[in-house]
Design an enzyme around this catalytic site. Structure first.
Site, PDB file in Angstrom:
ATOM      1  N   ASP A  67       0.812  -1.314   0.082  1.00  0.00           N
ATOM      2  CA  ASP A  67      -0.153   0.105  -0.098  1.00  0.00           C
ATOM      3  C   ASP A  67       0.814   1.238   0.045  1.00  0.00           C
ATOM      4  O   ASP A  67       1.975   1.131   0.157  1.00  0.00           O
ATOM      5  CB  ASP A  67      -0.965  -0.079   1.143  1.00  0.00           C
ATOM      6  CG  ASP A  67      -0.446  -0.435   2.413  1.00  0.00           C
ATOM      7  OD1 ASP A  67       0.956  -0.254   2.388  1.00  0.00           O
ATOM      8  OD2 ASP A  67      -1.115  -0.807   3.664  1.00  0.00           O
ATOM      9  N   ASN A 136      -7.162  -3.421  14.404  1.00  0.00           N
ATOM     10  CA  ASN A 136      -8.465  -3.944  13.811  1.00  0.00           C
ATOM     11  C   ASN A 136      -8.832  -4.934  12.745  1.00  0.00           C
ATOM     12  O   ASN A 136      -9.945  -5.242  12.482  1.00  0.00           O
ATOM     13  CB  ASN A 136      -9.235  -2.736  13.355  1.00  0.00           C
ATOM     14  CG  ASN A 136      -8.469  -2.020  12.111  1.00  0.00           C
ATOM     15  OD1 ASN A 136      -7.624  -2.657  11.578  1.00  0.00           O
ATOM     16  ND2 ASN A 136      -9.083  -1.066  11.786  1.00  0.00           N
ATOM     17  N   HIS A 138      -7.094  -5.389  10.029  1.00  0.00           N
ATOM     18  CA  HIS A 138      -6.702  -4.818   8.423  1.00  0.00           C
ATOM     19  C   HIS A 138      -5.442  -5.427   8.338  1.00  0.00           C
ATOM     20  O   HIS A 138      -4.548  -5.563   8.859  1.00  0.00           O
ATOM     21  CB  HIS A 138      -6.877  -3.526   8.334  1.00  0.00           C
ATOM     22  CG  HIS A 138      -5.542  -2.676   9.117  1.00  0.00           C
ATOM     23  ND1 HIS A 138      -5.623  -1.178   8.999  1.00  0.00           N
ATOM     24  CD2 HIS A 138      -4.203  -3.186   9.317  1.00  0.00           C
ATOM     25  CE1 HIS A 138      -4.519  -0.904   9.614  1.00  0.00           C
ATOM     26  NE2 HIS A 138      -3.716  -1.882   9.618  1.00  0.00           N
ATOM     27  N   GLU A 143      -9.386  -2.101   5.652  1.00  0.00           N
ATOM     28  CA  GLU A 143     -10.081  -1.895   6.888  1.00  0.00           C
ATOM     29  C   GLU A 143     -11.224  -2.744   7.069  1.00  0.00           C
ATOM     30  O   GLU A 143     -11.629  -3.084   5.985  1.00  0.00           O
ATOM     31  CB  GLU A 143     -10.425  -0.331   6.957  1.00  0.00           C
ATOM     32  CG  GLU A 143      -9.176   0.648   7.015  1.00  0.00           C
ATOM     33  CD  GLU A 143      -8.209   0.564   8.202  1.00  0.00           C
ATOM     34  OE1 GLU A 143      -8.285  -0.404   8.756  1.00  0.00           O
ATOM     35  OE2 GLU A 143      -7.829   1.598   8.327  1.00  0.00           O
TER      36      GLU A 143
HETATM   37  P1  PGA Z   1       2.378  -2.474  12.898  1.00  0.00           P
HETATM   38  O1  PGA Z   1       1.271  -2.028  11.683  1.00  0.00           O
HETATM   39  O2  PGA Z   1       3.289  -3.271  12.110  1.00  0.00           O
HETATM   40  O3  PGA Z   1       3.062  -0.927  12.872  1.00  0.00           O
HETATM   41  O4  PGA Z   1       1.865  -2.633  13.918  1.00  0.00           O
HETATM   42  C1  PGA Z   1       0.626  -3.225  11.166  1.00  0.00           C
HETATM   43  C2  PGA Z   1      -0.310  -2.739  10.227  1.00  0.00           C
HETATM   44  O5  PGA Z   1      -0.993  -1.913  10.586  1.00  0.00           O
HETATM   45  O6  PGA Z   1      -0.739  -3.315   9.115  1.00  0.00           O
END
Ligand code: PGA
Length: 263
Positions: A67, A136, A138, A143
């Site tokens: 992304d 959450n 995602h 999302e």
């Molecule tokens: P993080 O993010 O590795 O910084 O916890 C993971 C994500 O949001 O996919």
């Protein structure tokens, strides 16, 4: 789903790095799907070390990141392109032309998703996709409520994700609320998926991913339908799994079988 529960974050990174090293050893022109966020950083450092020690080479590999923030071009210090250059690409023998991120600065962001899909297809498809996971559930910026067959497209970030990522931005800095992300359908087409999660804050998302229903409320739960997914998680991220002991038992049985087969 293969569920590997390890003692701590370092063991998670080491286990994940071994999978990527093996992939590159088996197929030096592998197409790697990569992720940003803090969780993959330790794995990237291990790949950098392995590359420096000439255990692996990225010279024929190509990459596709999950992304990018919409509205930031690749030179912007907060862009995921910049993040990837700094955290991985600048330190390994990959050709920068073979590394791809969705075009956050596209004139027509609605077309940029289709172009990215085409690029992935013409590169032969993703051999192995690395994922983190949001609190959450995602994956990428898919999302909750994301279509489980979605393709690369513009997605609006939830308030929770914006707050989680605010730590990377200074108080007076613009923080994008939109992104271009591979879809769940795109991720599901990767031949192999490796998801890393560490820490207590991911325990609910991991429970929903493994033991929850297949549901757009937890986009990562779509991986229950993927034929070759490995979840590599530490004890804290695994702490809410009802059947944790069984998952560990399966892994021990797998080890015994592999040893018996001399693999
Ligand atoms: P993080 O993010 O590795 O910084 O916890 C993971 C994500 O949001 O996919």
């Amino acid at each position: 789903m293969k569920i590997v529960i390890l003692e701590n974050a370092d063991a998670v990174a080491a286990y994940g790095a071994e999978i990527f090293k093996r992939q590159l050893a088996d197929k030096n022109d592998s197409v790697l799907g990569l992720a940003t966020g803090s969780t993959p950083l330790a794995l990237y450092r291990k790949l950098i070390d392995a590359n420096k020690q000439k255990q692996i080479s990225f010279s024929k590999a190509s990459t596709f990141n999950l992304d990018e923030y919409l509205g930031l071009d690749g030179n912007h210090p907060q862009s995921y392109r910049h993040f990837m250059n700094e955290q991985l690409f600048d330190h390994i023998d990959i050709k920068l032309d073979n590394t791809h991120t969705p075009n956050g600065a596209a004139e027509n962001p609605l077309q940029a998703g289709d172009e990215y899909e085409q690029l992935i297809k013409s590169g032969g498809g993703i051999d192995i996709q690395l994922l983190g996971i949001g609190r959450n559930g995602h994956v990428g910026f898919n999302e909750p409520s994301s279509c489980l067959s979605s393709r690369t497209r513009v997605k609006t970030l939830t308030q929770a994700t914006i707050e989680d990522n605010a730590r990377f931005f200074s108080a007076d800095e613009y923080q994008p609320h939109l992104s271009i992300t591979m879809g769940i359908g795109t991720i599901m087409e990767a031949r192999q998926v490796v998801l890393l999660a560490t820490g207590e804050s991911k325990a609910d998302a991991i429970k929903a991913t493994v033991e929850g229903p297949l549901s757009a409320s937890c986009p990562a739960s779509a991986l229950q339908m993927h034929l070759s997914t490995t979840l590599i998680i530490d004890e804290s991220a695994a702490s809410k799994l009802a059947d944790k002991a069984f998952y560990k038992h399966i892994e021990r049985e797998n080890q015994i079988l592999l040893e018996r087969l001399g693999m």
